[in-house]
Design a protein around this motif. Structure first.
Motif, PDB file in Angstrom:
ATOM      1  N   GLN A 107     -11.987   6.696  -7.662  1.00 36.47           N
ATOM      2  CA  GLN A 107     -11.190   6.093  -6.597  1.00 36.47           C
ATOM      3  C   GLN A 107     -10.689   4.717  -7.014  1.00 36.47           C
ATOM      4  OE1 GLN A 107     -12.622   3.332  -4.336  1.00 36.47           O
ATOM      5  NE2 GLN A 107     -10.456   3.096  -3.937  1.00 36.47           N
ATOM      6  N   VAL A 108     -11.568   3.904  -7.570  1.00 37.58           N
ATOM      7  CA  VAL A 108     -11.158   2.568  -8.014  1.00 37.58           C
ATOM      8  C   VAL A 108     -10.119   2.682  -9.124  1.00 37.58           C
ATOM      9  CG1 VAL A 108     -11.946   0.435  -9.122  1.00 37.58           C
ATOM     10  CG2 VAL A 108     -13.335   1.488  -7.324  1.00 37.58           C
TER      11      VAL A 108
ATOM     12  N   ALA B  36     -12.309  -3.730  -3.810  1.00 32.86           N
ATOM     13  CA  ALA B  36     -13.085  -4.772  -3.132  1.00 32.86           C
ATOM     14  C   ALA B  36     -14.469  -4.299  -2.713  1.00 32.86           C
ATOM     15  CB  ALA B  36     -12.324  -5.297  -1.917  1.00 32.86           C
ATOM     16  N   TRP B  37     -14.570  -3.049  -2.305  1.00 31.42           N
ATOM     17  CA  TRP B  37     -15.874  -2.574  -1.847  1.00 31.42           C
ATOM     18  C   TRP B  37     -16.907  -2.604  -2.970  1.00 31.42           C
ATOM     19  CZ3 TRP B  37     -18.567   1.774  -3.438  1.00 31.42           C
ATOM     20  CH2 TRP B  37     -17.866   2.721  -4.200  1.00 31.42           C
ATOM     21  N   VAL B  38     -16.500  -2.293  -4.179  1.00 25.48           N
ATOM     22  CA  VAL B  38     -17.435  -2.317  -5.311  1.00 25.48           C
ATOM     23  C   VAL B  38     -17.829  -3.760  -5.624  1.00 25.48           C
ATOM     24  CG1 VAL B  38     -17.746  -1.758  -7.748  1.00 25.48           C
ATOM     25  CG2 VAL B  38     -16.487  -0.190  -6.271  1.00 25.48           C
ATOM     26  N   VAL B  39     -16.834  -4.640  -5.643  1.00 25.51           N
ATOM     27  CA  VAL B  39     -17.090  -6.049  -5.938  1.00 25.51           C
ATOM     28  C   VAL B  39     -18.051  -6.633  -4.905  1.00 25.51           C
ATOM     29  CG1 VAL B  39     -16.025  -8.335  -6.092  1.00 25.51           C
ATOM     30  CG2 VAL B  39     -14.897  -6.364  -7.142  1.00 25.51           C
ATOM     31  N   VAL B  40     -17.791  -6.392  -3.633  1.00 22.30           N
ATOM     32  CA  VAL B  40     -18.650  -6.921  -2.571  1.00 22.30           C
ATOM     33  C   VAL B  40     -20.045  -6.312  -2.650  1.00 22.30           C
ATOM     34  CG1 VAL B  40     -18.994  -6.952  -0.049  1.00 22.30           C
ATOM     35  CG2 VAL B  40     -16.768  -7.540  -1.035  1.00 22.30           C
ATOM     36  N   HIS B  41     -20.137  -5.037  -2.943  1.00 20.57           N
ATOM     37  CA  HIS B  41     -21.432  -4.359  -3.019  1.00 20.57           C
ATOM     38  C   HIS B  41     -22.335  -5.028  -4.049  1.00 20.57           C
ATOM     39  CE1 HIS B  41     -23.848  -0.882  -1.876  1.00 20.57           C
ATOM     40  NE2 HIS B  41     -24.191  -0.743  -3.135  1.00 20.57           N
TER      41      HIS B  41
ATOM     42  N   PHE C  20     -18.168  -2.340   6.246  1.00 22.87           N
ATOM     43  CA  PHE C  20     -17.173  -3.158   5.542  1.00 22.87           C
ATOM     44  C   PHE C  20     -16.521  -2.346   4.423  1.00 22.87           C
ATOM     45  CE2 PHE C  20     -16.002  -5.808   1.926  1.00 22.87           C
ATOM     46  CZ  PHE C  20     -15.070  -6.641   2.512  1.00 22.87           C
ATOM     47  N   HIS C  21     -17.329  -1.619   3.661  1.00 22.97           N
ATOM     48  CA  HIS C  21     -16.778  -0.764   2.596  1.00 22.97           C
ATOM     49  C   HIS C  21     -15.801   0.251   3.179  1.00 22.97           C
ATOM     50  CE1 HIS C  21     -19.665  -2.700   0.162  1.00 22.97           C
ATOM     51  NE2 HIS C  21     -20.544  -1.736   0.008  1.00 22.97           N
ATOM     52  N   ALA C  22     -16.188   0.896   4.270  1.00 25.73           N
ATOM     53  CA  ALA C  22     -15.307   1.882   4.906  1.00 25.73           C
ATOM     54  C   ALA C  22     -14.014   1.224   5.382  1.00 25.73           C
ATOM     55  CB  ALA C  22     -16.026   2.554   6.080  1.00 25.73           C
ATOM     56  N   ALA C  23     -14.103   0.010   5.922  1.00 24.09           N
ATOM     57  CA  ALA C  23     -12.906  -0.688   6.409  1.00 24.09           C
ATOM     58  C   ALA C  23     -11.971  -1.066   5.261  1.00 24.09           C
ATOM     59  CB  ALA C  23     -13.309  -1.941   7.188  1.00 24.09           C
ATOM     60  N   THR C  24     -12.514  -1.552   4.142  1.00 26.53           N
ATOM     61  CA  THR C  24     -11.632  -1.901   3.021  1.00 26.53           C
ATOM     62  C   THR C  24     -10.977  -0.649   2.445  1.00 26.53           C
ATOM     63  OG1 THR C  24     -13.447  -1.876   1.407  1.00 26.53           O
ATOM     64  CG2 THR C  24     -12.895  -4.002   2.396  1.00 26.53           C
ATOM     65  N   LEU C  25     -11.725   0.432   2.387  1.00 28.37           N
ATOM     66  CA  LEU C  25     -11.151   1.680   1.888  1.00 28.37           C
ATOM     67  C   LEU C  25     -10.122   2.250   2.862  1.00 28.37           C
ATOM     68  CD1 LEU C  25     -14.430   2.984   0.388  1.00 28.37           C
ATOM     69  CD2 LEU C  25     -12.297   2.755  -0.902  1.00 28.37           C
ATOM     70  N   ALA C  26     -10.367   2.089   4.152  1.00 28.09           N
ATOM     71  CA  ALA C  26      -9.369   2.513   5.145  1.00 28.09           C
ATOM     72  C   ALA C  26      -8.100   1.680   5.004  1.00 28.09           C
ATOM     73  CB  ALA C  26      -9.935   2.390   6.560  1.00 28.09           C
ATOM     74  N   ALA C  27      -8.240   0.385   4.721  1.00 27.87           N
ATOM     75  CA  ALA C  27      -7.064  -0.462   4.495  1.00 27.87           C
ATOM     76  C   ALA C  27      -6.300   0.010   3.258  1.00 27.87           C
ATOM     77  CB  ALA C  27      -7.482  -1.921   4.340  1.00 27.87           C
ATOM     78  N   ALA C  28      -7.026   0.385   2.211  1.00 29.44           N
ATOM     79  CA  ALA C  28      -6.371   0.923   1.015  1.00 29.44           C
ATOM     80  C   ALA C  28      -5.620   2.207   1.353  1.00 29.44           C
ATOM     81  CB  ALA C  28      -7.404   1.184  -0.087  1.00 29.44           C
TER      82      ALA C  28
END
Length: 162
Positions: A73-74, A103-108, A145-153
């Motif tokens: 995905q990334v 972003a989700w990976v970086v934040v994780h 948060f991960h789900a929200a960033t991925l939804a934004a993508a």
């Protein structure tokens, strides 16, 4: 030449962003809550006794597939950005999708949650109260948060007119 790869890259990036957003949302709503319950209210040490065995056995193939899909995905979001820049088409949407998709990976990892999660889920002994409480406080919010960033993508990708 970039035009030739534009739509296939877009499709793969959009599909994987939706799939991984679903992974994260399902973790935040269901699996994460179950792990929280096992850690907080079930028989003391139950998570430490069961999850590492699952992870090392039957769960290994599923976890490998989960990590592979997340990595793809990334990469697909970044590939779509490269193709969009080369084709000079929908660069803004591609940039948003690539940034949000990574972003989700970086934040994780940058938040320290990945290390905390690993210490809890790989532990074969009961974790300390401090570690347990930190995990319980972060688990659902970070996965939301991960789900929200991925939804934004995904929204950014779906904003590209067909």
């Amino acid at each position: 030449m970039a035009d030739r790869f534009f739509w296939p890259c877009w499709f793969v990036a959009a599909a994987l962003a939706g799939i991984v957003a679903g992974f994260m949302l399902s973790h935040a709503l269901i699996l994460g809550r179950f792990l929280d319950w096992m850690l907080a209210t079930a028989t003391p040490g139950l998570l430490a006794q069961t999850y590492p065995v699952f992870r090392g056995g039957a769960g290994r193939a599923g976890l490998d597939a989960y990590y592979a899909v997340g990595g793809l995905q990334v990469l697909s979001g970044l590939a779509f950005l490269v193709v969009a820049l080369a084709a000079r088409r929908h660069r803004g949407a591609a940039a948003i999708a690539a940034v949000c998709g990574a972003a989700w990976v970086v934040v994780h990892y940058a938040s320290g949650f990945a290390a905390l999660e690993a210490s809890v889920l790989r532990s074969t002994t009961e974790v300390t109260r401090e570690v347990r409480d930190r995990f319980l406080a972060w688990n659902a919010p970070i996965h939301f948060f991960h789900a929200a960033t991925l939804a934004a993508a995904l929204v950014a990708l779906l904003s590209v007119p067909l």
